[in-house]
Design a protein around this motif. Structure first.
Motif, PDB file in Angstrom:
ATOM      1  N   GLU A 189       4.207  22.104  26.637  1.00  0.00           N
ATOM      2  CA  GLU A 189       3.939  21.001  25.704  1.00  0.00           C
ATOM      3  C   GLU A 189       4.709  21.199  24.405  1.00  0.00           C
ATOM      4  OE1 GLU A 189       1.710  23.094  26.914  1.00  0.00           O
ATOM      5  OE2 GLU A 189       0.235  22.007  28.146  1.00  0.00           O
ATOM      6  N   LEU A 190       4.755  22.435  23.934  1.00  0.00           N
ATOM      7  CA  LEU A 190       5.517  22.748  22.730  1.00  0.00           C
ATOM      8  C   LEU A 190       7.001  22.504  22.964  1.00  0.00           C
ATOM      9  CD1 LEU A 190       6.018  24.008  19.935  1.00  0.00           C
ATOM     10  CD2 LEU A 190       5.817  26.270  20.998  1.00  0.00           C
ATOM     11  N   TYR A 191       7.489  22.974  24.094  1.00  0.00           N
ATOM     12  CA  TYR A 191       8.916  22.816  24.392  1.00  0.00           C
ATOM     13  C   TYR A 191       9.301  21.340  24.453  1.00  0.00           C
ATOM     14  CZ  TYR A 191      13.319  22.910  26.966  1.00  0.00           C
ATOM     15  OH  TYR A 191      14.629  22.713  27.364  1.00  0.00           O
ATOM     16  N   ASP A 192       8.463  20.494  25.043  1.00  0.00           N
ATOM     17  CA  ASP A 192       8.777  19.073  25.133  1.00  0.00           C
ATOM     18  C   ASP A 192       8.979  18.452  23.762  1.00  0.00           C
ATOM     19  OD1 ASP A 192       8.670  19.095  27.876  1.00  0.00           O
ATOM     20  OD2 ASP A 192       6.625  18.308  28.015  1.00  0.00           O
ATOM     21  N   ILE A 193       8.225  18.932  22.777  1.00  0.00           N
ATOM     22  CA  ILE A 193       8.326  18.373  21.430  1.00  0.00           C
ATOM     23  C   ILE A 193       9.588  18.846  20.713  1.00  0.00           C
ATOM     24  CG2 ILE A 193       7.241  18.313  19.142  1.00  0.00           C
ATOM     25  CD1 ILE A 193       4.535  18.542  20.572  1.00  0.00           C
ATOM     26  N   ILE A 194       9.920  20.122  20.848  1.00  0.00           N
ATOM     27  CA  ILE A 194      11.010  20.702  20.057  1.00  0.00           C
ATOM     28  C   ILE A 194      12.275  20.918  20.889  1.00  0.00           C
ATOM     29  CG2 ILE A 194       9.302  21.852  18.606  1.00  0.00           C
ATOM     30  CD1 ILE A 194      10.122  24.505  19.913  1.00  0.00           C
ATOM     31  N   LYS A 195      12.350  20.320  22.058  1.00  0.00           N
ATOM     32  CA  LYS A 195      13.427  20.579  23.019  1.00  0.00           C
ATOM     33  C   LYS A 195      14.813  20.457  22.395  1.00  0.00           C
ATOM     34  CE  LYS A 195      14.965  19.299  27.669  1.00  0.00           C
ATOM     35  NZ  LYS A 195      16.403  19.260  27.346  1.00  0.00           N
ATOM     36  N   ASP A 196      15.055  19.396  21.638  1.00  0.00           N
ATOM     37  CA  ASP A 196      16.388  19.192  21.064  1.00  0.00           C
ATOM     38  C   ASP A 196      16.781  20.345  20.158  1.00  0.00           C
ATOM     39  OD1 ASP A 196      16.683  16.842  22.417  1.00  0.00           O
ATOM     40  OD2 ASP A 196      16.163  15.555  20.713  1.00  0.00           O
ATOM     41  N   ASP A 197      15.888  20.742  19.274  1.00  0.00           N
ATOM     42  CA  ASP A 197      16.174  21.840  18.364  1.00  0.00           C
ATOM     43  C   ASP A 197      16.304  23.155  19.124  1.00  0.00           C
ATOM     44  OD1 ASP A 197      16.034  20.045  16.329  1.00  0.00           O
ATOM     45  OD2 ASP A 197      14.122  20.745  15.524  1.00  0.00           O
ATOM     46  N   TRP A 198      15.368  23.393  20.031  1.00  0.00           N
ATOM     47  CA  TRP A 198      15.342  24.650  20.787  1.00  0.00           C
ATOM     48  C   TRP A 198      16.633  24.845  21.586  1.00  0.00           C
ATOM     49  CZ3 TRP A 198      11.947  28.742  21.152  1.00  0.00           C
ATOM     50  CH2 TRP A 198      12.080  29.595  22.249  1.00  0.00           C
ATOM     51  N   ASP A 199      17.070  23.826  22.292  1.00  0.00           N
ATOM     52  CA  ASP A 199      18.241  23.945  23.166  1.00  0.00           C
ATOM     53  C   ASP A 199      19.539  24.084  22.384  1.00  0.00           C
ATOM     54  OD1 ASP A 199      16.527  23.758  25.287  1.00  0.00           O
ATOM     55  OD2 ASP A 199      17.019  21.682  25.794  1.00  0.00           O
ATOM     56  N   LYS A 200      19.572  23.585  21.170  1.00  0.00           N
ATOM     57  CA  LYS A 200      20.788  23.667  20.357  1.00  0.00           C
ATOM     58  C   LYS A 200      21.060  25.088  19.871  1.00  0.00           C
ATOM     59  CE  LYS A 200      22.370  19.382  19.913  1.00  0.00           C
ATOM     60  NZ  LYS A 200      23.770  19.010  20.202  1.00  0.00           N
ATOM     61  N   VAL A 201      20.011  25.885  19.715  1.00  0.00           N
ATOM     62  CA  VAL A 201      20.172  27.224  19.153  1.00  0.00           C
ATOM     63  C   VAL A 201      20.444  28.207  20.286  1.00  0.00           C
ATOM     64  CG1 VAL A 201      19.127  29.047  17.760  1.00  0.00           C
ATOM     65  CG2 VAL A 201      18.618  26.652  17.260  1.00  0.00           C
ATOM     66  N   THR A 202      21.710  28.526  20.481  1.00  0.00           N
ATOM     67  CA  THR A 202      22.097  29.475  21.523  1.00  0.00           C
ATOM     68  C   THR A 202      22.710  30.749  20.966  1.00  0.00           C
ATOM     69  OG1 THR A 202      24.250  28.377  21.741  1.00  0.00           O
ATOM     70  CG2 THR A 202      22.467  27.640  23.205  1.00  0.00           C
ATOM     71  N   ASP A 203      23.167  30.699  19.722  1.00  0.00           N
ATOM     72  CA  ASP A 203      23.746  31.880  19.071  1.00  0.00           C
ATOM     73  C   ASP A 203      22.629  32.603  18.328  1.00  0.00           C
ATOM     74  OD1 ASP A 203      25.075  33.773  17.594  1.00  0.00           O
ATOM     75  OD2 ASP A 203      26.447  32.371  16.605  1.00  0.00           O
ATOM     76  N   LEU A 204      22.221  33.762  18.838  1.00  0.00           N
ATOM     77  CA  LEU A 204      21.122  34.511  18.240  1.00  0.00           C
ATOM     78  C   LEU A 204      21.604  35.643  17.347  1.00  0.00           C
ATOM     79  CD1 LEU A 204      18.768  34.778  21.368  1.00  0.00           C
ATOM     80  CD2 LEU A 204      18.992  32.916  19.713  1.00  0.00           C
ATOM     81  N   SER A 205      22.879  35.609  16.976  1.00  0.00           N
ATOM     82  CA  SER A 205      23.452  36.682  16.170  1.00  0.00           C
ATOM     83  C   SER A 205      22.897  36.677  14.756  1.00  0.00           C
ATOM     84  CB  SER A 205      24.970  36.536  16.107  1.00  0.00           C
ATOM     85  OG  SER A 205      25.320  35.397  15.331  1.00  0.00           O
ATOM     86  N   GLU A 206      23.033  37.812  14.103  1.00  0.00           N
ATOM     87  CA  GLU A 206      22.584  37.923  12.723  1.00  0.00           C
ATOM     88  C   GLU A 206      23.416  37.041  11.806  1.00  0.00           C
ATOM     89  OE1 GLU A 206      19.564  39.903  10.384  1.00  0.00           O
ATOM     90  OE2 GLU A 206      19.918  39.377  12.465  1.00  0.00           O
ATOM     91  N   GLU A 207      24.680  36.897  12.108  1.00  0.00           N
ATOM     92  CA  GLU A 207      25.545  36.043  11.294  1.00  0.00           C
ATOM     93  C   GLU A 207      25.050  34.605  11.315  1.00  0.00           C
ATOM     94  OE1 GLU A 207      30.235  34.598  10.998  1.00  0.00           O
ATOM     95  OE2 GLU A 207      29.557  35.926  12.617  1.00  0.00           O
ATOM     96  N   ASN A 208      24.710  34.120  12.502  1.00  0.00           N
ATOM     97  CA  ASN A 208      24.212  32.752  12.607  1.00  0.00           C
ATOM     98  C   ASN A 208      22.843  32.618  11.943  1.00  0.00           C
ATOM     99  OD1 ASN A 208      24.117  30.033  13.450  1.00  0.00           O
ATOM    100  ND2 ASN A 208      22.837  30.609  15.177  1.00  0.00           N
TER     101      ASN A 208
END
Length: 431
Positions: A394-413
């Protein structure tokens, strides 16, 4: 920092408490295994007092300054958790202390001058040793984060402890309770926090001391526990000698939700220990007036399930057995008051609990913390081999657009400036 003594401060206490008066600095002390001292279980500020005896800590300039703040009707920043709860229209610990827990203490303990020699309520952070690494916790309260925090430092170069709050800053440590025997001569209530207090068997020596001194029958005990540790006969036999024993059971979800949020707990073990403790209480094995309630910590991850948990608590603990909602204030990336407006609107549609709805309006959306929530949740999912999208669909359905856009988990990002965001426009990051 004030130089006034306890006796001099006592002369300044008004006949009636000011509007924002807090009793905790006068009748409560929180002692940690790291020699840090604070005025209550909620205080966001603790004071390092190496080499001082418990009596010297109780008479310290740091604690006396907090007492002056209370007398002068101030609202210090270190008590922000209570002020935020009150601003949201919820009942804070400050208010519960004076209306529920110790309604007579202003006159009987503070105005009478009994507080000068020691606390009426002593809270012990018995250790930072825990067997869980809950999503809403961090390294200072759980040594179980140590290995994980080092992993994030190595993989993402996340070595800033103010950013990587899971990075081990202190070593595992436990309290030496024998140092506190004298200070506790005035106490009528002892609270045990962790870490996980049930892992600290040495505190049973303190209980035995109070039993031998024939004081246990006049002392109440309280434990904040994650309910993952089986209760031994030795400790339950000790509890039976005390006035009453309270248990605040930390339950942030049930089943898969519990195992995700309070990793690496096994829900079946929690259920078993919970029912065992209920049996001890119902059969008067731990004192005639003993009780148990749930403590439910609400974060971004489980906020949509508050009403479901409300029903479950009623079924398990009874209609008249209270539970407390604790709103996450730190880590900030899990607090619901800083969520995007589109997410808050969905919460308002799906959740009825007034404490949650009130707290949503206490803060405004913060892009930095929202981005931090996504990055840290994904980092932890990878390390723990978990999947937020499967556990909380249910949480994922709400924030899907934001969640899927964030793929770079580096400290720089992570440290890139957050970009503008509003409903319907996805959060943009450098991939």
């Amino acid at each position: 920092m004030t130089k006034l003594t306890n006796a001099e401060i006592h002369e300044l206490i008004p006949e009636t408490p000011p509007e924002f008066f807090c009793m905790s600095p006068f009748q409560n002390t929180k002692q940690a295994s790291t020699d840090r001292v604070s005025t209550c279980a909620y205080s966001s500020k603790s004071f390092k007092m190496d080499g001082l005896t418990p009596d010297e800590k109780w008479n310290s300039p740091e604690l006396n300054q907090r007492r002056l703040d209370a007398i002068n009707n101030l609202k210090p920043e270190i008590c922000n958790r209570c002020w935020k709860e009150e601003e949201a229209g919820n009942t804070s610990l400050r208010q519960r202390q004076s209306t529920e827990y110790f309604p007579d203490d202003y006159d009987d303990y503070i105005r009478s001058g009994k507080w000068i020699t020691g606390p009426n309520n002593a809270s012990f952070k018995v250790s930072n040793i825990c067997n869980l690494a809950c999503r809403s916790c961090f390294h200072l309260d759980s040594s179980f984060f140590n290995k994980e925090g080092l992993h994030y430092a190595d993989k993402y170069d996340a070595t800033d402890i103010y950013h990587n709050i899971y990075y081990p800053k202190i070593k595992p440590s436990t309290i030496d309770f024998t140092k506190y025997y004298k200070l506790l001569e005035t106490t009528s209530k002892l609270d045990f926090y962790g870490g996980e207090p049930m892992l600290n068997r040495s505190h049973v020596e303190l209980l035995q001391h109070l039993i031998e001194q024939d004081r246990s029958k006049d002392v109440s005990l309280y434990y904040a526990t994650n309910m993952t540790i089986p209760i031994s006969d030795r400790i339950s036999d000790s509890w039976s000698q005390f006035k009453d024993v309270g248990f605040g059971v930390s339950l942030d979800g049930i089943g898969p939700h519990a195992e995700y949020l309070r990793w690496p707990c096994k829900w079946s073990e929690v259920e078993h220990n919970l029912h065992h403790l209920q049996g001890l209480i119902n059969n008067k094995k731990v004192g005639k007036e003993s009780y148990m309630f749930a403590s439910y910590t609400v974060s971004t991850l489980n906020v949509l399930h508050v009403d479901d948990m409300d029903k479950w608590f009623t079924e398990v603990f009874g209609e008249h057995n209270p539970y407390f909602i604790n709103m996450v204030t730190t880590p900030e990336h899990l607090t619901i008051r800083l969520l995007p407006d589109y997410f808050k609107d969905e919460i308002r549609k799906r959740v009825k609990h007034p404490d949650v709805l009130n707290y949503l309006d206490v803060g405004e959306y913060d892009e930095h913390w929202w981005k931090k929530f996504i990055i840290w949740t994904k980092r932890m999912d990878i390390y723990r081999k978990q999947d937020m999208t499967a556990v909380f669909p249910e949480l994922y359905d709400i924030i899907k657009d934001d969640w899927d856009k964030v793929t770079d988990l580096s400290e720089e990002n992570f440290h890139n400036p957050s970009l503008s965001h509003n409903a319907g426009i996805a959060l943009q990051v450098n991939n």
